[in-house]
Design a protein around this motif. Structure first.
Motif, mmCIF file in Angstrom:
data_model
loop_
_atom_site.group_PDB
_atom_site.id
_atom_site.type_symbol
_atom_site.label_atom_id
_atom_site.label_comp_id
_atom_site.label_asym_id
_atom_site.label_seq_id
_atom_site.Cartn_x
_atom_site.Cartn_y
_atom_site.Cartn_z
ATOM 1 N N ILE A 103 -11.966 26.516 -17.687
ATOM 2 C CA ILE A 103 -12.203 25.551 -18.781
ATOM 3 C C ILE A 103 -11.928 24.130 -18.319
ATOM 4 O O ILE A 103 -12.649 23.188 -18.643
ATOM 5 C CB ILE A 103 -11.337 25.921 -20.002
ATOM 6 N N THR A 104 -10.857 23.923 -17.535
ATOM 7 C CA THR A 104 -10.523 22.582 -17.023
ATOM 8 C C THR A 104 -11.644 22.047 -16.153
ATOM 9 O O THR A 104 -12.034 20.877 -16.242
ATOM 10 C CB THR A 104 -9.206 22.631 -16.238
ATOM 11 N N LYS A 105 -12.165 22.883 -15.270
ATOM 12 C CA LYS A 105 -13.275 22.446 -14.420
ATOM 13 C C LYS A 105 -14.492 22.076 -15.248
ATOM 14 O O LYS A 105 -15.140 21.050 -15.015
ATOM 15 C CB LYS A 105 -13.632 23.560 -13.424
ATOM 16 N N LEU A 106 -14.805 22.882 -16.231
ATOM 17 C CA LEU A 106 -15.971 22.602 -17.078
ATOM 18 C C LEU A 106 -15.786 21.296 -17.868
ATOM 19 O O LEU A 106 -16.720 20.528 -18.063
ATOM 20 C CB LEU A 106 -16.195 23.768 -18.054
ATOM 21 N N SER A 107 -14.582 21.040 -18.310
ATOM 22 C CA SER A 107 -14.310 19.795 -19.035
ATOM 23 C C SER A 107 -14.510 18.586 -18.141
ATOM 24 O O SER A 107 -15.069 17.564 -18.551
ATOM 25 C CB SER A 107 -12.872 19.829 -19.571
ATOM 26 N N GLY A 108 -14.067 18.664 -16.877
ATOM 27 C CA GLY A 108 -14.284 17.556 -15.954
ATOM 28 C C GLY A 108 -15.744 17.313 -15.708
ATOM 29 O O GLY A 108 -16.199 16.157 -15.658
ATOM 30 N N VAL A 109 -16.504 18.399 -15.569
ATOM 31 C CA VAL A 109 -17.948 18.250 -15.362
ATOM 32 C C VAL A 109 -18.602 17.609 -16.577
ATOM 33 O O VAL A 109 -19.473 16.744 -16.459
ATOM 34 C CB VAL A 109 -18.565 19.631 -15.051
ATOM 35 N N HIS A 110 -18.123 18.015 -17.749
ATOM 36 C CA HIS A 110 -18.694 17.444 -18.972
ATOM 37 C C HIS A 110 -18.426 15.943 -19.070
ATOM 38 O O HIS A 110 -19.307 15.144 -19.435
ATOM 39 C CB HIS A 110 -18.106 18.181 -20.175
ATOM 40 N N THR A 111 -17.220 15.541 -18.732
ATOM 41 C CA THR A 111 -16.881 14.107 -18.765
ATOM 42 C C THR A 111 -17.732 13.320 -17.790
ATOM 43 O O THR A 111 -18.234 12.233 -18.092
ATOM 44 C CB THR A 111 -15.388 13.914 -18.437
ATOM 45 N N GLU B 221 8.271 36.909 -25.507
ATOM 46 C CA GLU B 221 7.680 37.923 -24.623
ATOM 47 C C GLU B 221 6.183 38.028 -24.848
ATOM 48 O O GLU B 221 5.391 38.105 -23.896
ATOM 49 C CB GLU B 221 8.369 39.271 -24.871
ATOM 50 N N PHE B 222 5.751 37.983 -26.105
ATOM 51 C CA PHE B 222 4.334 38.098 -26.424
ATOM 52 C C PHE B 222 3.564 36.880 -25.914
ATOM 53 O O PHE B 222 2.460 37.001 -25.381
ATOM 54 C CB PHE B 222 4.187 38.231 -27.942
ATOM 55 N N SER B 223 4.128 35.668 -26.025
ATOM 56 C CA SER B 223 3.490 34.437 -25.542
ATOM 57 C C SER B 223 3.324 34.477 -24.029
ATOM 58 O O SER B 223 2.307 34.024 -23.485
ATOM 59 C CB SER B 223 4.315 33.226 -25.964
ATOM 60 N N ALA B 224 4.336 35.030 -23.326
ATOM 61 C CA ALA B 224 4.238 35.100 -21.869
ATOM 62 C C ALA B 224 3.101 36.027 -21.445
ATOM 63 O O ALA B 224 2.363 35.742 -20.492
ATOM 64 C CB ALA B 224 5.575 35.580 -21.293
ATOM 65 N N ARG B 225 2.931 37.125 -22.165
ATOM 66 C CA ARG B 225 1.845 38.060 -21.830
ATOM 67 C C ARG B 225 0.475 37.397 -22.050
ATOM 68 O O ARG B 225 -0.445 37.528 -21.251
ATOM 69 C CB ARG B 225 1.963 39.340 -22.667
ATOM 70 N N ILE B 226 0.317 36.595 -23.134
ATOM 71 C CA ILE B 226 -0.956 35.928 -23.427
ATOM 72 C C ILE B 226 -1.264 34.894 -22.347
ATOM 73 O O ILE B 226 -2.409 34.773 -21.872
ATOM 74 C CB ILE B 226 -0.911 35.284 -24.824
ATOM 75 N N SER B 227 -0.269 34.113 -21.943
ATOM 76 C CA SER B 227 -0.482 33.096 -20.918
ATOM 77 C C SER B 227 -0.932 33.723 -19.610
ATOM 78 O O SER B 227 -1.814 33.204 -18.898
ATOM 79 C CB SER B 227 0.803 32.296 -20.695
ATOM 80 N N HIS C 82 -8.260 29.415 -18.181
ATOM 81 C CA HIS C 82 -7.810 28.025 -18.354
ATOM 82 C C HIS C 82 -8.282 27.139 -17.204
ATOM 83 O O HIS C 82 -8.732 26.006 -17.411
ATOM 84 C CB HIS C 82 -6.283 28.003 -18.457
ATOM 85 N N VAL C 83 -8.217 27.688 -15.976
ATOM 86 C CA VAL C 83 -8.690 26.919 -14.821
ATOM 87 C C VAL C 83 -10.184 26.659 -14.928
ATOM 88 O O VAL C 83 -10.661 25.545 -14.661
ATOM 89 C CB VAL C 83 -8.343 27.677 -13.519
#
Length: 785
Positions: free
Chosen positions: A165-173, A149-155, A162-163
């Motif tokens: 961060i993914t975009k920033l990682s692609g730009v960095h690559t 239950e606690f993990s679901a709340r954090i996600s 998270h979205v």
């Protein structure tokens, strides 16, 4: 006892305890007791009757252990069959058995009770442990639900981040890739300065597709042009380095690989690669050729193994490296035809040098270096077969090995032949020394024969041991079908052993081909010795040598080989020819003495005989000497029975009625035709004597042949002379003297008597005044002589 399962044991004791609580009641359930006893039987593997199931049931009512036991019948049987003492003994035995069974039952109960107590404790402990485990599992399940239950709340809270961060990682690559592209010209120049050609090519290959894809953009177009200029310069340096050819083979392979990655023409690079490789390999071949050319000089100490090692370590290793590099670099660009031509050409030159070096090995003392060299040569060529399937190089190398082995066999055959001829020379020198005369050393001929035969046999064994190195287990080519079968069968057996045996027979026969009036220059004793040697070969030695060869080399007669019988027949033929020639030579020697003694004497004007002529004594002495000589090597033989008066035969022209009838008419000039007619009729009914017939392998036959030749020569010489009275009498004396001694040497004394009779009769025919001497006078003269 076979223990049962724990469940059955627990069930049994549970029922037993329940029954124990109800023992106070007289009305206990009998069915329950039977069930309890049934479970006990089941635990110990017994059936309902209390016996093991595998044992058959006994139907005898007197069987105390059977289910149908009847006590009354059993007791009646015992009373009928046993005495009182036996009954008492039976009672004592049964009491002991009952006590023993009671004791066993008590022991069983105690043991099972202890087990039951232990099992009860274990079950109680297990109940407590499982209770604690159930509590812990419930606690764990509650914790896991809370964590989920606690993990679901954090996600849910971090989903938006998270979205991003993914975009920033692609730009960095993407930025890193762009940075790599912008820095690529500088990176390539740095690699060019450091001669890191492989790294430069790898970096350019990584960016080439991207630059090509975005070449329509001005910024990327500039980077692409700069990179092309740098890579053109790099390719030029690689081509220059490749043309120089001063680097190692590994560096050249790397250079070619990089040029191929830079899209250089593969066929042109292939030709240049093979050209450089050829120059290097030819330098190795020139070094080997120089080494061979320097062999005659005293300073040259390189043996065959060192030469092969150098060729394998330098030329063959370099060739294998070239093949491997070629296949790695060009196998996808073109066929293997150029490589096969290249390898075959250089290998042919290398093989010619190897064969020249092998031909220098002409000594037959030690084969170990040559065999090890050939083995190493053969093994290293197998690497070429694995690297380049279908190449003719391994087969050509194998043929060189086979030819070298066969050539070695020929050298050993030549050495054996030379040894045999040297041994014969030693025998001839030994026969020429005075100490080997028959009178001084009667055992000399057997010793010479034994020594000659043993030395030849030992030399053959030594040669076989040396040649056997070619078939040792640790030699790679020794067990190959293309080598072992042909080498052992046709090489060792036929070309070496069989050829040497044939050489012994042929060289021995050659001693019979140069006979002059005195038998040529060959000593007669040598002829006799060689005949015995060939006869021994026929009887045993040939079979022994070939059996030894077949056992040592495991000869499999797949191809036609010379049978033992053929060699034995050839050896016997040689022995027969030698012995016949020996008889002829000895007969001619004695005949020469007799011929001179007849031709140099005036038989018409001779004086009255008073003694036996010295030449007759010499004939008897020589014949005796020959008889002793032949007896040293051959058996006696079979003689016909001798008459009691063999040494008393007379050769007077009137010694018999036949002779009187034969010669009486000769004194009457009016009837010469009658005399010839009677003589010819007598010859028709006489047994024909073959003077030069083959002799048998025994002393009697040999001596008979020699005496036949001698007396026949004496007869022919007498027929050419004219005699006076005393000449005829001298012939009578001489013939009687010969008869006294020669009859004991021949197989049939009638043969000697007939020839001597012919000699005396022929003398009487040619006598001008045929007045024969009295027999008593002849005997006195001969006995005195």
């Amino acid at each position: 006892y076979e223990p049962g399962s724990a469940e059955s044991l627990l069930s049994y004791w549970s029922e037993l305890m329940m029954d124990g609580e109800a023992e106070g009641s007289v009305s206990a359930d009998s069915g329950r007791k039977r069930r309890v006893h049934g479970m006990l039987k089941l635990y110990y593997g017994l059936n309902e009757e209390g016996k093991a199931p595998e044992q058959p049931e006994s139907l005898d009512p007197c069987d105390i252990n059977g289910p149908h036991f009847d006590p009354e019948l059993y007791l009646n049987k015992l009373r009928r069959e046993c005495s009182l003492a036996e009954l008492m003994d039976q009672e004592t035995c049964m009491v002991k058995q009952i006590r023993s069974l009671d004791s066993d039952m008590q022991t069983l109960v105690y043991e099972n009770y202890n087990k039951f107590i232990s099992a009860t404790d274990t079950i109680r402990k297990m109940k407590n442990d499982f209770k604690k485990m159930e509590d812990e599992m419930d606690c764990l399940s509650t914790n896991m639900a809370a964590i989920t239950e606690f993990s679901a709340r954090i996600s849910g809270t971090l989903q938006d981040q998270h979205v991003q961060i993914t975009k920033l990682s692609g730009v960095h690559t993407l930025l890193r890739k762009l940075q790599f592209l912008f820095e690529l010209p500088a990176r390539l120049n740095k690699c060019l300065e450091l001669q890191a050609y492989a790294q430069a090519v790898s970096s350019h290959r990584r960016a080439r597709c991207v630059l090509q894809q975005y070449s329509h953009l001005p910024s990327f177009k500039g980077i692409q042009d700069d990179c092309h200029a740098i890579m053109d310069k790099l390719a030029q340096e690689l081509r220059q380095k490749f043309r120089d050819g001063g680097s190692s083979a590994k560096d050249l392979s790397e250079c070619v690989e990089l040029l191929l990655q830079l899209d250089e023409p593969a066929e042109e690079l292939c030709d240049k690669f093979l050209s450089h490789a050829r120059s290097r390999l030819e330098s190795d071949l020139q070094g080997l050729e120089a080494e061979i050319s320097a062999l005659p000089s005293p300073s040259s100490k390189t043996d065959i193994l060192e030469f092969i090692d150098r060729g394998c370590n330098e030329f063959v290793s370099s060739l294998c490296l070239v093949i491997t590099s070629y296949q790695e670099l060009f196998i996808n660009h073109m066929a293997n035809g150029k490589l096969h031509t290249f390898v075959d050409d250089l290998a042919t030159r290398y093989f010619s040098l190897v064969e020249r070096r092998i031909q220098e090995e002409k000594g037959v003392g030690d084969n170990s270096l040559l065999v090890r060299a050939l083995d190493r040569f053969h093994r290293r060529l197998q690497a070429v077969a694995k690297l380049l399937p279908g190449s003719a190089v391994p087969n050509q190398g194998t043929e060189i090995v086979i030819r070298a082995a066969m050539e070695r066999v020929k050298q050993y055959l030549t050495a054996l032949q030379s040894f045999y001829m040297d041994s014969l020379t030693d025998v001839r020198q030994a026969l020429a020394t005075p100490r080997l005369s028959v009178a001084n050393a009667p055992n000399s001929l057997p010793e010479l024969l034994s020594s000659l035969s043993a030395s030849i046999l030992n030399q053959i064994k030594s040669v076989l041991a040396s040649v056997h190195l070619f078939t040792a287990k640790d030699i790679t080519f020794s067990n190959k079908p293309y080598f072992k079968g042909e080498f052992c069968s046709q090489g060792v057996r036929e070309s070496l052993v069989v050829s040497f045996i044939k050489f012994v027979c042929q060289s021995s026969r050659q001693f019979c081909e140069s006979a002059g009036d005195k038998g040529g220059s060959t000593p007669p004793a040598l002829l006799l010795l060689l005949s015995r040697l060939c006869l021994d070969y026929e009887t045993s030695t040939i079979s022994y040598i070939l059996t030894l060869t077949d056992e040592q080399f495991l000869v499999q007669h797949h191809s036609p080989v010379t049978p033992v019988t053929t060699l034995c027949a050839e050896a016997r033929e040689a022995a027969q020819k030698l012995l016949n020639h020996y008889v002829k030579v000895q007969g001619l020697i004695i005949s020469q003495m007799l011929r001179k003694s007849v031709e140099t004497r005036d038989w018409v004007n001779t004086i009255e005989p008073r003694n036996v002529r010295a030449v007759m004594k010499r004939v008897v002495e020589d014949t005796t000497s020959i008889d002793v000589q032949v007896g040293l090597l051959y058996e006696e033989g079979v003689r016909k029975a001798h008459s009691s008066d063999s040494s008393k035969r007379t050769f007077s022209v009137y010694s018999s009625s036949r002779q009187q009838a034969r010669y009486a008419a000769s004194y009457t000039p009016s009837a010469p035709m009658d005399t010839n007619l009677l003589s010819n009729i007598h010859k028709l009914f006489s047994e024909r004597i073959d003077i030069f017939s083959s002799v048998e392998f025994n002393k009697v036959s040999v001596m008979t042949g020699i005496i036949k030749i001698s007396l026949k020569t004496f007869l022919e010489c007498v027929r050419l002379r004219t005699f006076g009275r005393y000449g005829l009498q001298q012939i009578q004396v001489d013939c009687h003297y010969l008869q006294m001694y020669l009859w004991r040497f021949v197989s049939d004394e009638n043969l000697v008597h007939f020839l001597l009779d012919e000699i005396v009769g022929s003398s009487a025919h040619r006598c001008l005044d045929p007045a024969p001497m009295e027999q008593s006078v002849i005997e006195v003269i001969c006995e005195r002589g």
